[in-house]
Design a protein around this motif. Sequence first.
Motif, short mmCIF file in Angstrom:
data_model
loop_
_atom_site.label_atom_id
_atom_site.label_comp_id
_atom_site.label_asym_id
_atom_site.label_seq_id
_atom_site.Cartn_x
_atom_site.Cartn_y
_atom_site.Cartn_z
N LYS A 5 32.24 51.71 35.99
CA LYS A 5 30.90 52.44 35.56
C LYS A 5 30.86 53.88 35.83
N LEU A 6 30.52 54.52 34.88
CA LEU A 6 30.67 55.93 34.90
C LEU A 6 29.35 56.55 35.15
N GLU A 7 29.21 57.09 36.00
CA GLU A 7 27.73 57.96 36.53
C GLU A 7 28.12 59.35 36.32
N ALA A 8 27.06 60.10 36.54
CA ALA A 8 27.03 61.61 36.53
C ALA A 8 28.25 62.30 37.29
N LEU B 91 32.78 57.58 39.80
CA LEU B 91 33.41 56.44 38.95
C LEU B 91 33.59 55.20 39.70
N HIS B 92 32.91 53.99 39.35
CA HIS B 92 32.65 52.96 40.19
C HIS B 92 33.65 51.95 39.71
N LEU B 93 34.40 51.44 40.18
CA LEU B 93 35.23 50.17 39.54
C LEU B 93 35.06 48.94 40.58
N SER B 94 34.57 47.81 39.80
CA SER B 94 34.20 46.79 40.50
C SER B 94 35.36 45.57 40.04
N LEU B 95 36.11 44.72 41.07
CA LEU B 95 37.13 43.83 40.84
C LEU B 95 36.65 42.64 41.41
N PRO B 96 37.05 41.57 40.51
CA PRO B 96 36.86 40.13 41.17
C PRO B 96 37.14 40.01 42.70
N GLN B 97 36.37 39.40 43.42
CA GLN B 97 36.83 39.19 45.00
C GLN B 97 38.14 38.51 45.07
N GLN B 98 38.26 37.32 44.22
CA GLN B 98 39.38 36.49 44.31
C GLN B 98 40.53 37.36 44.12
N GLN B 99 40.51 37.98 43.10
CA GLN B 99 41.81 38.80 42.78
C GLN B 99 42.07 39.82 43.79
N VAL B 100 41.09 40.38 44.41
CA VAL B 100 41.34 41.35 45.57
C VAL B 100 41.96 40.53 46.74
N LYS B 101 41.09 39.51 46.96
CA LYS B 101 41.85 38.60 48.04
C LYS B 101 43.21 38.30 48.13
N GLN B 102 43.75 37.89 47.02
CA GLN B 102 45.04 37.62 46.60
C GLN B 102 45.83 38.74 46.74
N TRP B 103 45.69 40.01 46.24
CA TRP B 103 46.35 41.08 46.28
C TRP B 103 46.38 41.59 47.77
N THR B 104 45.30 41.76 48.82
CA THR B 104 45.33 42.18 49.78
C THR B 104 46.23 41.41 50.79
#
Length: 123
Positions: free
Chosen positions: A54-57, A60-73
């Motif tokens: 999401k681009l605001e004024a 820049l906000h990036l949302s990632l799936p929790q499960q994907q972030v959990k596996q990556w971290t």
Amino acid sequence: MKIRIRGNTIRYRLDKQDVNALQQTGKIDADTTIGAQALHFCIKAKDIANAAVKLEAFGLHLSLPQQQVKQWTETDQVGIEAELPNADGSRLTILVEKDFKCLTQRDEDESQAFDNPLAGQNC
């Protein structure tokens, strides 16, 4: 958090502190001040199926799936990649990667960078 933008690709590189914060709180953010304004970057782990941006004024906000972030971290996985459609038919590529120490000496604090898996190897 380091951010590199080239064409339709945004590449985020996160050090150990960033990855730990994302794992613990589900969010990391950074600001870059330009004159009187701050440019805000944010990555959030959310209960969603696919990455979204999401681009605001001034943000820049990036949302990632929790499960994907959990596996990556929690693993040695280097990065997360997502391709998102743009309104003009082009695609935006998002890369979120662990920041590795450079193989050559640089004038940069790398104390929180991940060990480079190529360190000690002949090129």
